[in-house]
Design a protein around this motif. Structure first.
Motif, PDB file in Angstrom:
ATOM      1  N   PHE A 116       0.797  -1.224   0.000  1.00  0.00           N
ATOM      2  CA  PHE A 116       0.000   0.000   0.000  1.00  0.00           C
ATOM      3  C   PHE A 116       0.835   1.282   0.000  1.00  0.00           C
ATOM      4  O   PHE A 116       0.382   2.306  -0.510  1.00  0.00           O
ATOM      5  CB  PHE A 116      -0.960   0.017   1.190  1.00  0.00           C
ATOM      6  N   LEU A 117       2.033   1.225   0.578  1.00  0.00           N
ATOM      7  CA  LEU A 117       2.863   2.439   0.572  1.00  0.00           C
ATOM      8  C   LEU A 117       3.150   2.909  -0.848  1.00  0.00           C
ATOM      9  O   LEU A 117       2.908   4.069  -1.183  1.00  0.00           O
ATOM     10  CB  LEU A 117       4.146   2.201   1.355  1.00  0.00           C
ATOM     11  N   PRO A 118       3.664   2.021  -1.736  1.00  0.00           N
ATOM     12  CA  PRO A 118       3.871   2.475  -3.117  1.00  0.00           C
ATOM     13  C   PRO A 118       2.557   2.820  -3.834  1.00  0.00           C
ATOM     14  O   PRO A 118       2.523   3.733  -4.660  1.00  0.00           O
ATOM     15  CB  PRO A 118       4.537   1.266  -3.795  1.00  0.00           C
ATOM     16  N   LEU A 119       1.473   2.114  -3.468  1.00  0.00           N
ATOM     17  CA  LEU A 119       0.181   2.419  -4.103  1.00  0.00           C
ATOM     18  C   LEU A 119      -0.247   3.845  -3.746  1.00  0.00           C
ATOM     19  O   LEU A 119      -0.581   4.644  -4.633  1.00  0.00           O
ATOM     20  CB  LEU A 119      -0.885   1.408  -3.656  1.00  0.00           C
ATOM     21  N   VAL A 120      -0.225   4.133  -2.440  1.00  0.00           N
ATOM     22  CA  VAL A 120      -0.616   5.482  -2.010  1.00  0.00           C
ATOM     23  C   VAL A 120       0.374   6.498  -2.576  1.00  0.00           C
ATOM     24  O   VAL A 120      -0.013   7.580  -3.017  1.00  0.00           O
ATOM     25  CB  VAL A 120      -0.690   5.561  -0.462  1.00  0.00           C
ATOM     26  N   GLY A 121       1.663   6.120  -2.581  1.00  0.00           N
ATOM     27  CA  GLY A 121       2.692   7.008  -3.155  1.00  0.00           C
ATOM     28  C   GLY A 121       2.362   7.347  -4.599  1.00  0.00           C
ATOM     29  O   GLY A 121       2.452   8.508  -5.010  1.00  0.00           O
ATOM     30  N   THR A 122       1.948   6.344  -5.374  1.00  0.00           N
ATOM     31  CA  THR A 122       1.625   6.576  -6.790  1.00  0.00           C
ATOM     32  C   THR A 122       0.397   7.472  -6.929  1.00  0.00           C
ATOM     33  O   THR A 122       0.365   8.386  -7.762  1.00  0.00           O
ATOM     34  CB  THR A 122       1.378   5.219  -7.503  1.00  0.00           C
ATOM     35  N   VAL A 123      -0.624   7.206  -6.085  1.00  0.00           N
ATOM     36  CA  VAL A 123      -1.845   8.022  -6.137  1.00  0.00           C
ATOM     37  C   VAL A 123      -1.509   9.476  -5.776  1.00  0.00           C
ATOM     38  O   VAL A 123      -1.933  10.418  -6.462  1.00  0.00           O
ATOM     39  CB  VAL A 123      -2.924   7.452  -5.173  1.00  0.00           C
ATOM     40  N   VAL A 124      -0.725   9.624  -4.704  1.00  0.00           N
ATOM     41  CA  VAL A 124      -0.364  10.985  -4.263  1.00  0.00           C
ATOM     42  C   VAL A 124       0.473  11.674  -5.347  1.00  0.00           C
ATOM     43  O   VAL A 124       0.253  12.849  -5.658  1.00  0.00           O
ATOM     44  CB  VAL A 124       0.403  10.939  -2.922  1.00  0.00           C
ATOM     45  N   TYR A 125       1.401  10.940  -5.955  1.00  0.00           N
ATOM     46  CA  TYR A 125       2.223  11.518  -7.021  1.00  0.00           C
ATOM     47  C   TYR A 125       1.340  11.933  -8.210  1.00  0.00           C
ATOM     48  O   TYR A 125       1.502  13.014  -8.780  1.00  0.00           O
ATOM     49  CB  TYR A 125       3.275  10.505  -7.475  1.00  0.00           C
ATOM     50  N   GLY A 126       0.398  11.038  -8.548  1.00  0.00           N
ATOM     51  CA  GLY A 126      -0.500  11.321  -9.681  1.00  0.00           C
ATOM     52  C   GLY A 126      -1.331  12.558  -9.455  1.00  0.00           C
ATOM     53  O   GLY A 126      -1.549  13.355 -10.361  1.00  0.00           O
TER      54      GLY A 126
END
Lengths: 283, 258
Positions: free
Chosen positions: B72-82
């Motif tokens: 979930f960390l990279p998932l949330v990271g990707t969403v936040v980056y997007g």
């Protein structure tokens, strides 16, 4: 100023603790808890609406009162988290080992509760759709906290340990006293199915019981996470020991109101997330 | 699927996420998303395989919890980056995912296949997953708070603080929802929504502390004071998550031990 007010409330609480001992929920047994509940609601809402321009009400509904009460509530909850809780039946001072009966703790939460009520009363006029998430969350928290407090005086939690074939009308309350139930429970069977691949780990604890209220009887199964309801009582699978099963019996009339408050908070929290996302999209 | 295959899946995923973090710094957004999504696909394939082979969601132990955290960390990271285009966020999320993966690689925990009865509830998976999201958001905002307090010059402070507020609000929504899911579950299992068990007490402390941040920001306190509250809140979060296992006041007192 908020720090000083919080300190004053804590000192007053400590003084009451010293003079009168810890708060006893037995003092507000029914019907007193119902009277306290309605009286508090009527007083706090009528004062916050009737005296909305007064300095005290404006301050109680302000963000400064919110942060002040939250800081002190946080500090005293930290005491609850850091000091091992071992309630004793005699008077103690400062009472940090029984924070849930500690006057300072209760008074600070009363300040927090009153702040929420005054903030809601201020914000809801005029009522617009945009304010619904705020109102849902804060009113839900208000309801859950107040009903949790008022309901604590009449919650009955008892346990009953039965071997297969035994029945009883009596359970044991948390304080060790006898609790006569309006029905009898007979344990007709008890199963512990095990996992298929590892025989050491129980998969479930299942009590088969016959419940008889003197007029009729019914058979049901009670397992962990699957309680049975009988009038005001809920019966839970609590434990087991060498062929016997322990059931937990709970009667709590205020629980539905607490649940309603929590549901309102849930809706408010969901709205908070959606609104934050939308705000960012807009930006 | 079993833990013996974890090194292959996790190292592949970590390499993909590291590459995605590098492309984020270089501004190649398309490649950032492709690489990050590929990493997520690899890790989710392992989790799904474990889920099927264990015949339950892999959510019971600390080792399995770390698995979700690493996902979930990279998932949330990707969403936040997007959405918010923080270039640093993917480096941060990859580093944390790396830490959690390494702990699992160096100390694989062997677990029973059968879920214990108390955890067999429809509330279990949503409760933990929602909490994971909240923890990830709070992890991100803590790094941001550290950055703002000790590194960043004050020229763009209001905008950065606004971004902190958004991360906290999102994390707090998840934290509240997770806590309420836990309360509904406790009601079903123990007949009470809230019992002030040590775990619940520390959950309340964490929750109050993050709400205090939101209210302090509304009050208009100095950004440094608000950021300090964020750092303290994250310490409370750690105490709630795993620290209470070492707190003398909580020893033998919590029903939340599985």
């Amino acid at each position: 100023m908020e720090f000083a007010i919080g300190l004053l409330i804590v000192l007053v609480g400590l003084f009451i603790q010293l003079v009168a001992g810890p708060f006893r929920f037995g003092w507000i047994e029914p019907p007193v808890n119902g009277i306290v509940f309605w009286l508090y609601i009527i007083v706090v809402w009528s004062v916050s609406i009737g005296f909305k321009e007064s300095r005290a009400v404006r301050w109680l509904g302000s963000i400064r009162s919110a942060t002040g009460s939250m800081t002190w509530a946080l500090a005293l909850t930290l005491v609850l988290g850091l000091v091992r809780q071992q309630p004793v039946p005699f008077r103690t001072f400062p009472g940090f080992r029984d924070m849930l009966s500690n006057w300072s703790f209760l008074l600070v939460f009363l300040w927090l509760l009153t702040s929420i009520a005054c903030a809601v009363s201020r914000v809801c006029r005029p009522l617009t759709l945009k304010k619904v998430p705020f109102l849902l969350f804060h009113l839900g928290l208000f309801l859950a906290l107040l009903c949790g407090f008022a309901g604590k005086a009449e919650v009955r939690r008892c346990s009953m340990t039965l071997a297969v074939g035994e029945s009883s009308w009596h359970a044991v309350s948390q304080d060790g006293s006898d609790c006569l139930l309006p029905f009898s429970i007979e344990l007709t069977g008890f199963q512990i199915p095990y996992g298929e691949t590892d025989a050491q780990v129980p998969r479930q604890f299942i009590s088969s019981v016959r419940i008889d209220d003197g007029l009729s009887s019914k058979d049901c199964r009670i397992s962990v996470n699957h309680p049975v309801r009988l009038g005001r009582w809920h019966i839970y699978q609590y434990g087991c020991d060498a062929g016997s099963s322990t059931l937990l019996l709970v009667s709590d009339r205020w629980r539905a109101m607490v649940g309603l408050g929590l549901l309102m908070m849930l809706a408010g929290a969901a709205c908070l997330f959606v609104r934050t996302s939308r705000r960012k999209e807009h930006q | 699927m079993n833990w013996s295959l974890f090194p292959y899946f996790s190292l592949t995923a970590l390499l993909l996420w590291a590459a995605s973090a590098i492309t984020a710094w270089r501004g190649a957004r398309k490649w950032t998303f492709i690489l990050s999504t590929a990493g997520l696909a690899v890790m989710s394939a392992f989790i799904l395989g474990m889920w099927i082979s264990l015949e339950r969601p892999p959510l019971r132990t600390m080792g399995e919890t770390r698995l979700w955290y690493a996902f979930f960390l990279p998932l949330v990271g990707t969403v936040v980056y997007g959405r918010w285009k923080y270039r640093w966020i993917l480096t941060f999320s990859t580093m944390l995912a790396c830490v959690f993966t390494l702990v699992n690689l160096l100390k694989p925990e062997i677990h029973d296949k059968t879920l214990m009865p108390a955890l067999q509830s429809p509330w279990f998976a949503p409760h933990v997953i929602v909490y994971m999201f909240a923890y990830a958001m709070f992890g991100a905002v803590t790094v941001m708070a550290l950055f703002l307090l000790f590194k960043r010059k004050a020229d763009n402070m209001p905008a950065m603080m606004s971004q902190c507020d958004d991360l906290v609000r999102t994390g707090l929504s998840f934290l509240t929802i997770g806590m309420l899911f836990g309360a509904f579950w406790a009601n079903r299992a123990w007949g009470a929504y809230w019992t002030w068990d040590p775990k619940e007490t520390w959950a309340a402390i964490t929750w109050l502390s993050y709400f205090l941040y939101i209210h302090l920001r509304k009050q208009g306190v100095k950004p440094e004071a608000a950021l300090a509250v964020l750092l303290v809140s994250f310490v409370f979060l750690q105490l709630c998550w795993w620290g209470i296992n070492y707190l003398p006041s909580a020893q033998g007192m919590s029903a939340h031990t599985y």
